[in-house]
Motif scaffolding. Structure first.
Motif, short mmCIF file in Angstrom:
data_model
loop_
_atom_site.label_atom_id
_atom_site.label_comp_id
_atom_site.label_asym_id
_atom_site.label_seq_id
_atom_site.Cartn_x
_atom_site.Cartn_y
_atom_site.Cartn_z
N ARG A 111 0.83 -1.22 0.00
CA ARG A 111 0.00 0.00 0.00
C ARG A 111 0.85 1.26 0.00
NH1 ARG A 111 -2.30 -4.81 -0.08
NH2 ARG A 111 -4.55 -4.59 -0.39
N VAL A 112 2.17 1.12 0.02
CA VAL A 112 3.03 2.31 -0.11
C VAL A 112 2.72 3.02 -1.42
CG1 VAL A 112 5.40 3.08 -0.48
CG2 VAL A 112 4.90 1.44 1.33
N CYS A 113 2.52 2.24 -2.49
CA CYS A 113 2.31 2.83 -3.82
C CYS A 113 1.42 1.93 -4.66
CB CYS A 113 3.66 3.03 -4.51
SG CYS A 113 3.51 3.68 -6.18
N GLY A 114 0.45 2.52 -5.33
CA GLY A 114 -0.41 1.74 -6.21
C GLY A 114 0.25 1.36 -7.51
N LEU A 115 1.24 2.15 -7.95
CA LEU A 115 1.88 1.89 -9.24
C LEU A 115 2.93 0.80 -9.17
CD1 LEU A 115 2.33 5.50 -10.64
CD2 LEU A 115 0.79 3.73 -11.47
N CYS A 116 3.70 0.73 -8.09
CA CYS A 116 4.78 -0.26 -8.02
C CYS A 116 4.64 -1.11 -6.76
CB CYS A 116 6.14 0.41 -8.08
SG CYS A 116 6.40 1.67 -6.82
N SER A 117 3.41 -1.50 -6.43
CA SER A 117 3.18 -2.27 -5.21
C SER A 117 3.92 -3.60 -5.23
CB SER A 117 1.69 -2.52 -5.02
OG SER A 117 1.18 -3.33 -6.06
N ILE A 118 4.02 -4.23 -6.41
CA ILE A 118 4.71 -5.52 -6.48
C ILE A 118 6.19 -5.36 -6.15
CG2 ILE A 118 5.13 -5.30 -8.97
CD1 ILE A 118 4.53 -8.59 -7.04
N SER A 119 6.78 -4.20 -6.49
CA SER A 119 8.20 -3.98 -6.18
C SER A 119 8.41 -3.89 -4.67
CB SER A 119 8.70 -2.69 -6.85
OG SER A 119 8.58 -2.79 -8.24
N HIS A 120 7.50 -3.21 -3.98
CA HIS A 120 7.62 -3.09 -2.52
C HIS A 120 7.45 -4.45 -1.85
CE1 HIS A 120 7.92 1.29 -1.94
NE2 HIS A 120 7.24 1.36 -3.07
N THR A 121 6.42 -5.18 -2.25
CA THR A 121 6.21 -6.50 -1.65
C THR A 121 7.37 -7.43 -1.98
OG1 THR A 121 3.85 -6.20 -1.94
CG2 THR A 121 4.60 -8.42 -1.48
N LEU A 122 7.82 -7.40 -3.22
CA LEU A 122 8.92 -8.25 -3.65
C LEU A 122 10.19 -7.97 -2.84
CD1 LEU A 122 10.04 -10.32 -5.68
CD2 LEU A 122 10.49 -8.42 -7.24
N ALA A 123 10.49 -6.70 -2.65
CA ALA A 123 11.69 -6.34 -1.88
C ALA A 123 11.57 -6.83 -0.44
CB ALA A 123 11.90 -4.83 -1.93
N TYR A 124 10.41 -6.63 0.15
CA TYR A 124 10.24 -7.03 1.55
C TYR A 124 10.33 -8.55 1.71
CZ TYR A 124 8.19 -8.22 5.97
OH TYR A 124 7.99 -8.79 7.21
N VAL A 125 9.55 -9.29 0.92
CA VAL A 125 9.55 -10.75 1.11
C VAL A 125 10.93 -11.34 0.79
CG1 VAL A 125 7.07 -10.94 0.68
CG2 VAL A 125 8.66 -11.29 -1.21
N THR A 126 11.63 -10.77 -0.17
CA THR A 126 12.98 -11.27 -0.49
C THR A 126 13.93 -11.02 0.68
OG1 THR A 126 12.60 -10.80 -2.83
CG2 THR A 126 14.87 -11.16 -2.16
N ALA A 127 13.82 -9.85 1.31
CA ALA A 127 14.68 -9.56 2.47
C ALA A 127 14.40 -10.54 3.61
CB ALA A 127 14.45 -8.12 2.93
N VAL A 128 13.13 -10.82 3.86
CA VAL A 128 12.77 -11.76 4.94
C VAL A 128 13.20 -13.19 4.57
CG1 VAL A 128 10.85 -12.79 6.21
CG2 VAL A 128 10.89 -10.33 5.78
N GLU A 129 13.01 -13.56 3.32
CA GLU A 129 13.40 -14.92 2.90
C GLU A 129 14.91 -15.13 3.05
OE1 GLU A 129 11.83 -14.74 -0.98
OE2 GLU A 129 9.80 -15.28 -0.38
N ARG A 130 15.70 -14.11 2.73
CA ARG A 130 17.16 -14.23 2.90
C ARG A 130 17.53 -14.29 4.37
NH1 ARG A 130 19.62 -10.49 -2.03
NH2 ARG A 130 18.75 -11.79 -3.70
N LEU A 131 16.80 -13.53 5.18
CA LEU A 131 17.07 -13.55 6.62
C LEU A 131 16.74 -14.91 7.21
CD1 LEU A 131 17.80 -11.94 9.15
CD2 LEU A 131 15.42 -11.16 9.27
N MET A 132 15.67 -15.55 6.75
CA MET A 132 15.22 -16.82 7.32
C MET A 132 15.68 -18.02 6.49
SD MET A 132 11.37 -15.63 8.40
CE MET A 132 11.06 -17.09 9.40
N GLU A 133 16.51 -17.74 5.46
CA GLU A 133 17.08 -18.80 4.61
C GLU A 133 15.99 -19.68 4.00
OE1 GLU A 133 19.95 -20.81 6.99
OE2 GLU A 133 21.39 -19.18 6.91
N VAL A 134 14.98 -19.03 3.43
CA VAL A 134 13.89 -19.73 2.75
C VAL A 134 14.25 -19.91 1.29
CG1 VAL A 134 11.45 -19.61 2.09
CG2 VAL A 134 12.19 -18.73 4.31
#
Length: 361
Positions: free
Chosen positions: A64-87
């Motif tokens: 919800r940060v941005c309607g135009l690039c919402s997938i970029s925000h979600t993608l960046a967040y989930v990738t950061a968490v996945e790397r942290l949790m070694e998923v």
């Protein structure tokens, strides 16, 4: 002594319906100084992500940060968490993320190009560009269920698979869209009126791009070879035909052409990804709680998007930090305005494709 006038540009302006405010000091309509205020719509999203929401919910919040690039925000967040949790995310999910991410880039770039055409007074080109953008919005709705804020990526994969019928429709309509985007590219590249209006206006040199850390299409238009898709391994871009688009002019004309060529490359990558889509699961279960720090850089349509997360074995993260591309590009915009005719300001601002929804979040 010349004719000195103070001219406010925003926080609401006919050329830029985004709440950013520039205050220009001019002498004989030439800009002598400028002040910028970007803080009109601050929503406290980072604070909410580290106080109110579980780490499994934050991906839907940052969309919800941005309607135009919402997938970029979600993608960046989930990738950061996945790397942290070694998923380890399934390969099919990575391809599906890439498809949605590149379709999102296509519609965002077409919006930016159409908006620039409108500011130049080319109303017909603006309408045509937005008309073709609508095709991409329909494809994204078909694929994800939503026209904006797709909520497609999640920690461990994606929320929705693509059926053979949807994949077939995507390929058929992408073929039509490519023809239309080739026409748009030719107009932006060869139309004499647009060339006279945009060539040599709002020039960011390669040295300026380096000095002010410019990101995204404005950096590549200035000859700076920077793109998170090539520099950071977060999606399989090298497997589907990614090509970095770089030009040397650094002006409004080249910023539009970078976007025009990137639209064509994104369509090509989506077609290749659909043709070579791996079989298998689209999501894996995630166990445990995030512990430690992680950061990720992804290439949003406007440039480098930075996410930092920190957890300490709790459901709620200790820190979520976001840096967006528009915030990175404002310093060079401010530098660029000094000495410029005020009449060139609207087109120059729009050619950076600024997003204050992202910046002030």
């Amino acid at each position: 002594m010349g004719n000195r006038i103070t001219i406010p540009f925003g926080s609401q302006h006919v050329a830029l319906p985004e709440p950013i405010k520039f205050v220009f000091q001019t002498e004989n309509e030439r800009i002598t100084s400028v002040e910028v205020d970007v803080g009109y719509v601050h929503r406290g999203i980072e604070k909410a992500c580290q106080t109110k929401f579980k780490y499994t919910q934050v991906g839907y919040v940052v969309a919800r940060v941005c309607g135009l690039c919402s997938i970029s925000h979600t993608l960046a967040y989930v990738t950061a968490v996945e790397r942290l949790m070694e998923v380890e995310v399934p390969k099919r999910a990575l391809y599906l993320r890439l498809i949605v991410s590149e379709l999102d880039r296509v519609h965002s770039h077409l919006l930016a190009m159409g908006h620039t055409a409108e500011v130049a007074g080319y109303e017909n080109l603006f309408m045509q560009t937005f008309r073709y953008r609508e095709t991409v919005m329909e494809l994204l709705e078909l694929l994800t269920g939503n026209r904006v804020q797709y909520d497609y990526a999640c920690i461990g994969g994606v929320n929705r698979d693509v059926t053979p019928e949807v994949a077939k429709t995507l390929k058929e309509r992408l073929k039509e869209l490519k023809e239309k985007c080739l026409w748009i590219k030719d107009v932006f590249e060869n139309d004499l009126t647009l060339k006279y209006r945009w060539k040599g206006v709002g020039v960011v040199t390669k040295e300026m791009a380096k000095e002010f850390n410019v990101v995204g299409p404005p950096a590549r238009a200035a000859g700076l070879e920077t793109d998170c898709r090539a520099e950071f391994n977060y999606l399989p871009f090298d497997e589907v035909g990614y090509k970095m688009v770089v030009r040397k002019g650094g002006d409004i004309y080249d910023r539009n052409l970078v976007r025009a060529y990137e639209v064509l490359n994104s369509i090509e990558m989506v077609e290749n990804a659909l043709d070579s889509l791996p079989q298998g699961e689209i999501k894996v279960p995630v166990k445990g709680l995030p512990d430690g720090e992680s950061f990720v850089r992804v290439e949003a349509p406007r440039g480098e998007l930075f996410y930092y997360v920190k957890g300490s074995k709790k459901l709620v993260l200790d820190r979520v930090r976001i840096r967006v591309p528009t915030f990175a590009n404002i310093p060079v915009m401010k530098e660029l305005f000094i000495g410029m005719d005020y009449s060139d300001v609207p087109a120059t601002v729009i050619s950076f494709d600024p997003c204050l929804s992202c910046t002030a979040r």
